[in-house]
Design a protein around this motif. Structure first.
Motif, PDB file in Angstrom:
ATOM      1  N   GLY A   1      16.837 -15.762  -9.603  1.00 55.66           N
ATOM      2  CA  GLY A   1      17.356 -14.893  -8.579  1.00 55.66           C
ATOM      3  C   GLY A   1      18.607 -14.183  -9.023  1.00 55.66           C
ATOM      4  O   GLY A   1      19.019 -14.254 -10.177  1.00 55.66           O
ATOM      5  N   ASP A   2      19.201 -13.510  -8.075  1.00 47.80           N
ATOM      6  CA  ASP A   2      20.424 -12.771  -8.357  1.00 47.80           C
ATOM      7  C   ASP A   2      21.604 -13.716  -8.501  1.00 47.80           C
ATOM      8  O   ASP A   2      21.806 -14.611  -7.684  1.00 47.80           O
ATOM      9  CB  ASP A   2      20.730 -11.782  -7.218  1.00 47.80           C
ATOM     10  N   ALA A   3      22.383 -13.525  -9.542  1.00 51.80           N
ATOM     11  CA  ALA A   3      23.588 -14.325  -9.755  1.00 51.80           C
ATOM     12  C   ALA A   3      24.661 -13.860  -8.762  1.00 51.80           C
ATOM     13  O   ALA A   3      24.872 -12.666  -8.582  1.00 51.80           O
ATOM     14  CB  ALA A   3      24.081 -14.165 -11.183  1.00 51.80           C
ATOM     15  N   GLN A   4      25.296 -14.802  -8.118  1.00 53.24           N
ATOM     16  CA  GLN A   4      26.349 -14.492  -7.153  1.00 53.24           C
ATOM     17  C   GLN A   4      27.713 -14.574  -7.836  1.00 53.24           C
ATOM     18  O   GLN A   4      27.943 -15.468  -8.650  1.00 53.24           O
ATOM     19  CB  GLN A   4      26.301 -15.475  -5.982  1.00 53.24           C
ATOM     20  N   PRO A   5      28.632 -13.663  -7.499  1.00 52.31           N
ATOM     21  CA  PRO A   5      29.973 -13.743  -8.083  1.00 52.31           C
ATOM     22  C   PRO A   5      30.648 -15.074  -7.713  1.00 52.31           C
ATOM     23  O   PRO A   5      30.535 -15.541  -6.588  1.00 52.31           O
ATOM     24  CB  PRO A   5      30.715 -12.574  -7.440  1.00 52.31           C
ATOM     25  N   VAL A   6      31.310 -15.669  -8.690  1.00 55.21           N
ATOM     26  CA  VAL A   6      32.063 -16.896  -8.445  1.00 55.21           C
ATOM     27  C   VAL A   6      33.554 -16.689  -8.682  1.00 55.21           C
ATOM     28  O   VAL A   6      34.365 -17.560  -8.365  1.00 55.21           O
ATOM     29  CB  VAL A   6      31.554 -18.065  -9.324  1.00 55.21           C
ATOM     30  N   ALA A   7      33.917 -15.514  -9.240  1.00 51.09           N
ATOM     31  CA  ALA A   7      35.323 -15.233  -9.509  1.00 51.09           C
ATOM     32  C   ALA A   7      35.556 -13.735  -9.441  1.00 51.09           C
ATOM     33  O   ALA A   7      34.653 -12.944  -9.706  1.00 51.09           O
ATOM     34  CB  ALA A   7      35.711 -15.772 -10.876  1.00 51.09           C
ATOM     35  N   PHE A   8      36.786 -13.363  -9.092  1.00 48.32           N
ATOM     36  CA  PHE A   8      37.119 -11.970  -8.842  1.00 48.32           C
ATOM     37  C   PHE A   8      38.574 -11.728  -9.218  1.00 48.32           C
ATOM     38  O   PHE A   8      39.427 -12.589  -8.963  1.00 48.32           O
ATOM     39  CB  PHE A   8      36.904 -11.682  -7.354  1.00 48.32           C
ATOM     40  N   LEU A   9      38.856 -10.589  -9.835  1.00 50.67           N
ATOM     41  CA  LEU A   9      40.226 -10.203 -10.149  1.00 50.67           C
ATOM     42  C   LEU A   9      40.399  -8.741  -9.787  1.00 50.67           C
ATOM     43  O   LEU A   9      39.604  -7.906 -10.210  1.00 50.67           O
ATOM     44  CB  LEU A   9      40.504 -10.428 -11.641  1.00 50.67           C
ATOM     45  N   HIS A  10      41.425  -8.436  -8.995  1.00 48.60           N
ATOM     46  CA  HIS A  10      41.721  -7.058  -8.592  1.00 48.60           C
ATOM     47  C   HIS A  10      43.006  -6.636  -9.289  1.00 48.60           C
ATOM     48  O   HIS A  10      43.988  -7.371  -9.276  1.00 48.60           O
ATOM     49  CB  HIS A  10      41.892  -6.982  -7.071  1.00 48.60           C
ATOM     50  N   TYR A  11      42.989  -5.461  -9.912  1.00 47.80           N
ATOM     51  CA  TYR A  11      44.171  -4.993 -10.639  1.00 47.80           C
ATOM     52  C   TYR A  11      44.391  -3.506 -10.422  1.00 47.80           C
ATOM     53  O   TYR A  11      43.511  -2.800  -9.940  1.00 47.80           O
ATOM     54  CB  TYR A  11      44.023  -5.272 -12.147  1.00 47.80           C
ATOM     55  N   ARG A  12      45.591  -3.066 -10.805  1.00 45.81           N
ATOM     56  CA  ARG A  12      45.927  -1.636 -10.794  1.00 45.81           C
ATOM     57  C   ARG A  12      46.798  -1.346 -11.997  1.00 45.81           C
ATOM     58  O   ARG A  12      47.529  -2.212 -12.471  1.00 45.81           O
ATOM     59  CB  ARG A  12      46.711  -1.263  -9.538  1.00 45.81           C
ATOM     60  N   PHE A  13      46.762  -0.114 -12.452  1.00 41.21           N
ATOM     61  CA  PHE A  13      47.691   0.344 -13.471  1.00 41.21           C
ATOM     62  C   PHE A  13      48.916   0.877 -12.731  1.00 41.21           C
ATOM     63  O   PHE A  13      48.774   1.728 -11.849  1.00 41.21           O
ATOM     64  CB  PHE A  13      47.079   1.460 -14.316  1.00 41.21           C
ATOM     65  N   VAL A  14      50.087   0.376 -13.067  1.00 40.10           N
ATOM     66  CA  VAL A  14      51.317   0.820 -12.407  1.00 40.10           C
ATOM     67  C   VAL A  14      52.419   0.973 -13.446  1.00 40.10           C
ATOM     68  O   VAL A  14      52.307   0.512 -14.584  1.00 40.10           O
ATOM     69  CB  VAL A  14      51.783  -0.167 -11.304  1.00 40.10           C
TER      70      VAL A  14
END
Length: 138
Positions: free
Chosen positions: A1-14
């Motif tokens: 089946g479809d792999a579900q996300p287990v980790a997430f990182l949100h970033y921005r260039f500043v």
């Protein structure tokens, strides 16, 4: 089946103290996936994105009460940043945080076999990445 996300990182260039940086706004690893290397993969991915985009360093903030996260960041090479203000007066532990960073010295060779997707801008790791991580550890 479809792999579900287990980790997430949100970033921005500043621009931080007149320097181009990749700022990690949020990193999350689901409870059952913590301690399995996903956070390390995401932070390495962020460092690669920073290097590929000529950023000087990766920067993030962390509550000083979050000992587990502070230990993790230390383990992967993050130290207190020179821009860290002294905001703690002892009256509100939840408001106390530290600014951490890691210098990105050179453009790095991409990690082969790691499935990280750039998602407006974020990195996500699915559980199917575990086999690739085992190869990376060797």
């Amino acid at each position: 089946g479809d792999a579900q996300p287990v980790a997430f990182l949100h970033y921005r260039f500043v621009e931080d103290a007149r320097r181009p940086v990749l700022y990690v706004y949020e990193i999350q690893v689901v409870d059952g996936a913590q301690g399995k290397g996903y956070g390390n993969v995401l932070m390495r991915g962020a460092e690669e994105v920073a290097a590929d985009n000529n950023m000087e360093k990766v920067v993030l903030t962390c509550f000083t009460t979050n000992r587990k996260a502070l230990a993790f960041y230390s383990k992967v090479g993050y130290t207190v940043d020179e821009t860290c203000p002294s905001l703690c007066d002892g009256s509100d532990d939840e408001a106390c945080f530290t600014v951490l960073s890691k210098v990105v010295k050179e453009k790095r060779t991409p990690v082969k076999g790691i499935e990280c997707e750039s998602v407006t801008p974020a990195l996500e790791v699915a559980d199917s990445t575990r086999d690739s991580m085992r190869q990376l550890e060797r």
